[in-house]
Design a protein around this motif. Sequence first.
Motif, PDB file in Angstrom:
ATOM      1  N   LYS A 195      49.197  35.240  30.434  1.00  0.00           N
ATOM      2  CA  LYS A 195      50.329  36.237  30.783  1.00  0.00           C
ATOM      3  C   LYS A 195      50.940  37.002  30.179  1.00  0.00           C
ATOM      4  CE  LYS A 195      53.512  35.389  33.419  1.00  0.00           C
ATOM      5  NZ  LYS A 195      52.976  35.846  35.280  1.00  0.00           N
ATOM      6  N   PRO A 196      50.545  38.546  30.696  1.00  0.00           N
ATOM      7  CA  PRO A 196      50.636  39.357  28.872  1.00  0.00           C
ATOM      8  C   PRO A 196      52.165  39.531  29.537  1.00  0.00           C
ATOM      9  CG  PRO A 196      49.717  40.949  30.742  1.00  0.00           C
ATOM     10  CD  PRO A 196      49.789  38.717  31.040  1.00  0.00           C
ATOM     11  N   ASN A 197      53.367  39.231  29.666  1.00  0.00           N
ATOM     12  CA  ASN A 197      54.219  39.459  29.775  1.00  0.00           C
ATOM     13  C   ASN A 197      55.448  38.267  29.541  1.00  0.00           C
ATOM     14  OD1 ASN A 197      54.193  37.981  32.351  1.00  0.00           O
ATOM     15  ND2 ASN A 197      55.041  39.259  33.072  1.00  0.00           N
ATOM     16  N   CYS A 198      54.312  37.080  28.540  1.00  0.00           N
ATOM     17  CA  CYS A 198      55.239  35.162  28.250  1.00  0.00           C
ATOM     18  C   CYS A 198      55.382  35.340  27.213  1.00  0.00           C
ATOM     19  CB  CYS A 198      54.716  34.791  29.665  1.00  0.00           C
ATOM     20  SG  CYS A 198      54.793  33.443  29.197  1.00  0.00           S
ATOM     21  N   ASP A 199      56.679  35.088  26.626  1.00  0.00           N
ATOM     22  CA  ASP A 199      56.525  34.325  25.489  1.00  0.00           C
ATOM     23  C   ASP A 199      57.345  32.776  25.401  1.00  0.00           C
ATOM     24  OD1 ASP A 199      58.860  34.715  25.024  1.00  0.00           O
ATOM     25  OD2 ASP A 199      58.078  37.435  24.312  1.00  0.00           O
ATOM     26  N   PHE A 200      57.136  32.173  24.215  1.00  0.00           N
ATOM     27  CA  PHE A 200      57.778  31.350  23.926  1.00  0.00           C
ATOM     28  C   PHE A 200      58.506  31.140  22.898  1.00  0.00           C
ATOM     29  CE2 PHE A 200      53.448  30.743  25.507  1.00  0.00           C
ATOM     30  CZ  PHE A 200      53.055  29.765  27.033  1.00  0.00           C
ATOM     31  N   ALA A 201      59.754  30.408  23.292  1.00  0.00           N
ATOM     32  CA  ALA A 201      61.146  30.436  22.368  1.00  0.00           C
ATOM     33  C   ALA A 201      60.921  28.745  21.674  1.00  0.00           C
ATOM     34  CB  ALA A 201      62.176  30.647  22.540  1.00  0.00           C
ATOM     35  N   VAL A 202      60.365  28.644  20.912  1.00  0.00           N
ATOM     36  CA  VAL A 202      60.629  27.100  20.712  1.00  0.00           C
ATOM     37  C   VAL A 202      61.775  26.842  19.343  1.00  0.00           C
ATOM     38  CG1 VAL A 202      58.286  27.082  21.204  1.00  0.00           C
ATOM     39  CG2 VAL A 202      58.762  26.617  18.576  1.00  0.00           C
ATOM     40  N   PRO A 203      61.609  25.522  18.869  1.00  0.00           N
ATOM     41  CA  PRO A 203      62.805  25.265  17.934  1.00  0.00           C
ATOM     42  C   PRO A 203      62.178  25.149  16.936  1.00  0.00           C
ATOM     43  CG  PRO A 203      62.163  23.437  18.950  1.00  0.00           C
ATOM     44  CD  PRO A 203      61.674  24.446  19.707  1.00  0.00           C
ATOM     45  N   LEU A 204      60.881  24.515  16.292  1.00  0.00           N
ATOM     46  CA  LEU A 204      60.737  24.308  14.818  1.00  0.00           C
ATOM     47  C   LEU A 204      59.166  24.468  14.758  1.00  0.00           C
ATOM     48  CD1 LEU A 204      62.783  20.999  14.106  1.00  0.00           C
ATOM     49  CD2 LEU A 204      63.601  22.906  13.300  1.00  0.00           C
ATOM     50  N   ILE A 217      57.564  40.494  35.938  1.00  0.00           N
ATOM     51  CA  ILE A 217      58.733  40.885  34.721  1.00  0.00           C
ATOM     52  C   ILE A 217      58.184  40.290  33.012  1.00  0.00           C
ATOM     53  CG2 ILE A 217      60.780  41.689  36.330  1.00  0.00           C
ATOM     54  CD1 ILE A 217      62.397  39.394  36.114  1.00  0.00           C
ATOM     55  N   PRO A 218      58.333  40.979  31.923  1.00  0.00           N
ATOM     56  CA  PRO A 218      58.691  39.886  30.695  1.00  0.00           C
ATOM     57  C   PRO A 218      59.598  38.690  31.072  1.00  0.00           C
ATOM     58  CG  PRO A 218      59.091  41.623  30.435  1.00  0.00           C
ATOM     59  CD  PRO A 218      59.244  42.245  31.770  1.00  0.00           C
ATOM     60  N   LEU A 219      58.856  37.895  30.646  1.00  0.00           N
ATOM     61  CA  LEU A 219      59.820  36.091  30.179  1.00  0.00           C
ATOM     62  C   LEU A 219      59.588  35.201  29.447  1.00  0.00           C
ATOM     63  CD1 LEU A 219      57.826  33.091  32.532  1.00  0.00           C
ATOM     64  CD2 LEU A 219      57.415  35.552  31.972  1.00  0.00           C
ATOM     65  N   ASP A 245      50.740  21.381  30.291  1.00  0.00           N
ATOM     66  CA  ASP A 245      49.593  21.356  31.041  1.00  0.00           C
ATOM     67  C   ASP A 245      49.843  22.733  31.702  1.00  0.00           C
ATOM     68  OD1 ASP A 245      48.777  18.787  31.586  1.00  0.00           O
ATOM     69  OD2 ASP A 245      50.138  18.240  33.263  1.00  0.00           O
ATOM     70  N   TYR A 246      50.490  23.332  31.519  1.00  0.00           N
ATOM     71  CA  TYR A 246      50.898  25.011  32.560  1.00  0.00           C
ATOM     72  C   TYR A 246      51.343  26.027  30.468  1.00  0.00           C
ATOM     73  CZ  TYR A 246      52.345  22.972  37.191  1.00  0.00           C
ATOM     74  OH  TYR A 246      52.003  22.468  37.789  1.00  0.00           O
ATOM     75  N   VAL A 247      50.578  25.700  30.082  1.00  0.00           N
ATOM     76  CA  VAL A 247      50.731  26.500  28.835  1.00  0.00           C
ATOM     77  C   VAL A 247      49.666  27.984  28.619  1.00  0.00           C
ATOM     78  CG1 VAL A 247      50.705  26.645  25.869  1.00  0.00           C
ATOM     79  CG2 VAL A 247      52.415  25.140  27.041  1.00  0.00           C
ATOM     80  N   ASP A 248      48.605  26.900  28.925  1.00  0.00           N
ATOM     81  CA  ASP A 248      47.920  27.803  28.260  1.00  0.00           C
ATOM     82  C   ASP A 248      47.780  28.888  29.878  1.00  0.00           C
ATOM     83  OD1 ASP A 248      45.109  28.301  28.288  1.00  0.00           O
ATOM     84  OD2 ASP A 248      43.679  28.068  29.747  1.00  0.00           O
ATOM     85  N   SER A 249      48.373  28.707  31.497  1.00  0.00           N
ATOM     86  CA  SER A 249      48.261  29.471  31.707  1.00  0.00           C
ATOM     87  C   SER A 249      49.491  30.523  31.818  1.00  0.00           C
ATOM     88  CB  SER A 249      48.428  29.151  33.373  1.00  0.00           C
ATOM     89  OG  SER A 249      50.195  27.867  33.619  1.00  0.00           O
ATOM     90  N   MET A 250      50.604  30.185  31.688  1.00  0.00           N
ATOM     91  CA  MET A 250      51.698  31.044  31.486  1.00  0.00           C
ATOM     92  C   MET A 250      51.776  31.354  29.584  1.00  0.00           C
ATOM     93  SD  MET A 250      54.653  28.272  31.679  1.00  0.00           S
ATOM     94  CE  MET A 250      54.749  27.256  30.938  1.00  0.00           C
ATOM     95  N   ALA A 251      50.780  31.494  29.108  1.00  0.00           N
ATOM     96  CA  ALA A 251      50.108  31.940  27.761  1.00  0.00           C
ATOM     97  C   ALA A 251      49.150  33.150  28.125  1.00  0.00           C
ATOM     98  CB  ALA A 251      50.005  31.339  26.807  1.00  0.00           C
TER      99      ALA A 251
END
Length: 379
Positions: free
Chosen positions: A144-153, A115-117, A136-142
């Motif tokens: 995924k077509p349904n994965c995005d990231f929320a960051v502070p700055l 599912i989207p995450l 170490d996991y950014v590339d594999s998670m990114a």
Amino acid sequence: MRLVFFVSSFGDTDLAKSTIGRLIEQKSVDSIFVVPLTATAVNRTEDLIGSEKVFRVSLNEITQRPGILLEDKMSREDLDSVKRFIDENKIQRAYVGVPSADNTLPYEIAGALDIPLTVAYEYLFKSLAHPHRFFDYVDSMASKPNCDFAVPLTPARDDILAIHPGATVYKIGHLSLDNLPPRAEDTQDIRASLLVEAAEDLVVVSGTTQPTEIDNNFLDALLMELSTGKYPTLQLRMSIHPGINNPALYIQTLLQTCEKYPQTSRQFKIIITDKIKAKLEGPLPLTPFIMDANVEGPTAAKAADRITQAVPGALLNQAAMEGTPAYFPRTSIPYLPEAWFSKNISSFFTAARQAPHSREELGLEEETAPALLASLMTR
């Protein structure tokens, strides 16, 4: 809409809880499931039990395997159980918080979800000495077509894009930057509790949940400079992070460093609160470096003339935002402008208060981090 929040540490759990509160206010969800992945998250989510539309579910219940909180890896069967839980409860979107420890469970779960995450990376610094496992996991998670990231700055977004240029990354700010706590108008009681005289400056040393050696090496550097005798009007008080895993070993390690600088015992104390005492076995160590005072770190910070930390955590970043002299060793890269921090310990010990900074300087929207994250979770 039906959502699930996988939470691990203080920061990502508090962000999740604030976002859940926003979602409930907006009446934009049908059900929210909260799955704590660590003992810290279990304790931090106790107040969600019985909340309207919010259901806390343990990972043990989902996998039918006791003790999984202590595991560093999940089996394929465990991950299948998580996916089955998602399907059976018709969950449409997931939040996965980045833990403070090296635990890999969140990334394994993120990699398995269909599912989207949104992966919430709410750190305000990047460690050079101990790079976070998250990267170490950014590339594999990114990927995924349904994965995005929320960051502070913006610098956090740039760190992710440097690893995976095609990643979808949203800047949402940070809880500690949303509503800076007001400085106490009258700090006399706080300072008295910490045995700080009116003519003295209070320096708060904020403990972290980083590996103990990081705080301990930093304390060594602080006490080495303090032991020169050049700062007779400074009083240093170190708070212990409530999320520390083994406070007894942590305190013992710090005290061994303190004993190298016996002449600093008049000016440096480790604050032991009732909550920390409850986690210790036996009486407090008999040493002048221990202060039995029920003053939490955030409370001490309200009365502080200066704040320092081994890494740029919440209290340190809040201090920098409000113009309070702030310092951290350059074993980390801050996501706030580096110019807002003192360059070394000696300049920090003598620094004067500066004008406060604004959210506009950071390119942050007026909306808070929970409000922006709530919008992401209900797209």
